[in-house]
Design a protein around this motif. Sequence first.
Motif, short mmCIF file in Angstrom:
data_model
loop_
_atom_site.label_atom_id
_atom_site.label_comp_id
_atom_site.label_asym_id
_atom_site.label_seq_id
_atom_site.Cartn_x
_atom_site.Cartn_y
_atom_site.Cartn_z
N LYS A 126 0.84 -1.20 0.00
CA LYS A 126 0.00 0.00 0.00
C LYS A 126 0.88 1.26 0.00
O LYS A 126 2.09 1.19 0.22
CB LYS A 126 -0.92 0.00 1.21
CG LYS A 126 -0.20 0.10 2.54
CD LYS A 126 -1.20 0.07 3.68
CE LYS A 126 -0.50 0.23 5.04
NZ LYS A 126 -1.47 0.19 6.17
N SER A 127 0.24 2.39 -0.22
CA SER A 127 0.95 3.66 -0.17
C SER A 127 1.47 3.89 1.25
O SER A 127 0.77 3.65 2.22
CB SER A 127 0.03 4.82 -0.57
OG SER A 127 -0.34 4.71 -1.93
N LEU A 128 2.70 4.35 1.34
CA LEU A 128 3.35 4.52 2.63
C LEU A 128 3.12 5.91 3.20
O LEU A 128 2.90 6.87 2.46
CB LEU A 128 4.85 4.26 2.50
CG LEU A 128 5.24 2.91 1.89
CD1 LEU A 128 6.76 2.80 1.81
CD2 LEU A 128 4.66 1.76 2.70
N GLU A 129 3.22 6.02 4.52
CA GLU A 129 3.15 7.30 5.20
C GLU A 129 4.57 7.75 5.52
O GLU A 129 5.37 6.98 6.06
CB GLU A 129 2.33 7.20 6.48
CG GLU A 129 0.84 7.02 6.25
CD GLU A 129 0.08 7.10 7.56
OE1 GLU A 129 -0.50 8.16 7.84
OE2 GLU A 129 0.08 6.09 8.28
N VAL A 130 4.87 9.01 5.22
CA VAL A 130 6.22 9.52 5.40
C VAL A 130 6.34 10.33 6.69
O VAL A 130 5.35 10.72 7.29
CB VAL A 130 6.64 10.41 4.22
CG1 VAL A 130 6.68 9.61 2.93
CG2 VAL A 130 5.71 11.61 4.08
N ASN A 131 7.59 10.57 7.07
CA ASN A 131 7.88 11.40 8.23
C ASN A 131 9.08 12.28 7.86
O ASN A 131 10.24 11.87 7.99
CB ASN A 131 8.21 10.54 9.44
CG ASN A 131 8.68 11.37 10.63
OD1 ASN A 131 8.46 12.59 10.67
ND2 ASN A 131 9.33 10.73 11.59
N PHE A 132 8.81 13.47 7.39
CA PHE A 132 9.86 14.40 6.99
C PHE A 132 10.09 15.49 8.05
O PHE A 132 10.53 16.58 7.74
CB PHE A 132 9.52 15.05 5.65
CG PHE A 132 9.54 14.10 4.48
CD1 PHE A 132 10.49 13.10 4.40
CD2 PHE A 132 8.62 14.22 3.45
CE1 PHE A 132 10.52 12.22 3.32
CE2 PHE A 132 8.65 13.36 2.36
CZ PHE A 132 9.60 12.35 2.30
N SER A 133 9.80 15.17 9.30
CA SER A 133 9.93 16.15 10.37
C SER A 133 11.38 16.62 10.57
O SER A 133 11.62 17.71 11.10
CB SER A 133 9.39 15.59 11.68
OG SER A 133 10.08 14.41 12.06
N SER A 134 12.34 15.81 10.15
CA SER A 134 13.75 16.17 10.32
C SER A 134 14.26 17.07 9.19
O SER A 134 15.41 17.52 9.24
CB SER A 134 14.61 14.91 10.40
OG SER A 134 14.54 14.17 9.19
N VAL A 135 13.43 17.29 8.18
CA VAL A 135 13.85 18.09 7.02
C VAL A 135 13.26 19.50 7.11
O VAL A 135 12.07 19.66 7.31
CB VAL A 135 13.38 17.44 5.70
CG1 VAL A 135 13.91 18.23 4.50
CG2 VAL A 135 13.82 15.98 5.62
N ASN A 136 14.11 20.50 6.95
CA ASN A 136 13.67 21.89 6.86
C ASN A 136 13.53 22.23 5.38
O ASN A 136 14.51 22.55 4.71
CB ASN A 136 14.66 22.82 7.54
CG ASN A 136 14.25 24.29 7.46
OD1 ASN A 136 13.22 24.63 6.87
ND2 ASN A 136 15.06 25.16 8.03
N PHE A 137 12.31 22.16 4.87
CA PHE A 137 12.10 22.37 3.44
C PHE A 137 12.31 23.82 3.02
O PHE A 137 12.35 24.11 1.82
CB PHE A 137 10.71 21.88 3.02
CG PHE A 137 10.60 20.39 2.93
CD1 PHE A 137 11.00 19.71 1.79
CD2 PHE A 137 10.11 19.65 4.00
CE1 PHE A 137 10.92 18.33 1.71
CE2 PHE A 137 10.02 18.26 3.93
CZ PHE A 137 10.43 17.60 2.78
N GLY A 138 12.46 24.72 3.97
CA GLY A 138 12.75 26.10 3.64
C GLY A 138 14.23 26.39 3.50
O GLY A 138 14.63 27.49 3.08
#
Length: 237
Positions: A126-138
């Motif tokens: 199935k489609s996975l759930e991500v965790n990008f909390s460690s990434v500062n996309f700014g």
Amino acid sequence: MDNKNTLLPAHGNNSLSLPEMPGRRRFLSYLGLAATSATVIAACRKDKDDKNTVPPGSIDLGAGDMGILNYAYALEQLEAAFYTQVISSPFSGMTANEQLLLTDIRDHEIAHREFFKAALGTMAIKSLEVNFSSVNFGSRDSVLATAKAFEDLGVSAYNGAGQLIKNSSYLLLAGKIVSVEARHAALIRDLISNGSFADNTVVNLNGLDLSSKPTDVLATASVFLKSKLYAGNLPTS
């Protein structure tokens, strides 16, 4: 991007204009596998009967070649989600050229994800759930450092999994994809530091790229995933 979202292409101004992806039968035909589909299905059923117990709440990648394809599919889901977020919320100071290049990478990763999904059909995880909390996309530094980690990891993952694939057509497909991932890795590395595209952290003294076992790759990737993947049924030799 809400970390609770599943891995879907961006919408609105960032929507994709990709060609319609082939169905499973058309995809297998493209790979020259239509004649062996019955054998593949039979093998998958046997793998399913023989598989180890999956921990509660985990997603079983499966066994045999289907397991390896699901392993690759999981990594492509992760990369596609990351670059979709990068383009949806550009980091501060992103140049027009950087946006163009990163958009190209996003489109490649989404295409890879959809090809694996089509090839696996009902066997796809199935489609996975991500965790990008460690990434500062700014932050350019944070985004490119994460992109570098993903691309280097992806190349080593395909290199390590190649020896585990039994079907030569799947191996051919993996070879075509890993070469694209290597192009991505080289580009990201040069965006960070020009000329670092093939330094000694990824190419050994024999001039060979590094390879990693699925267990090691998934341990690294798990930091960016809410979904729990189980690789206990993947082939090891």
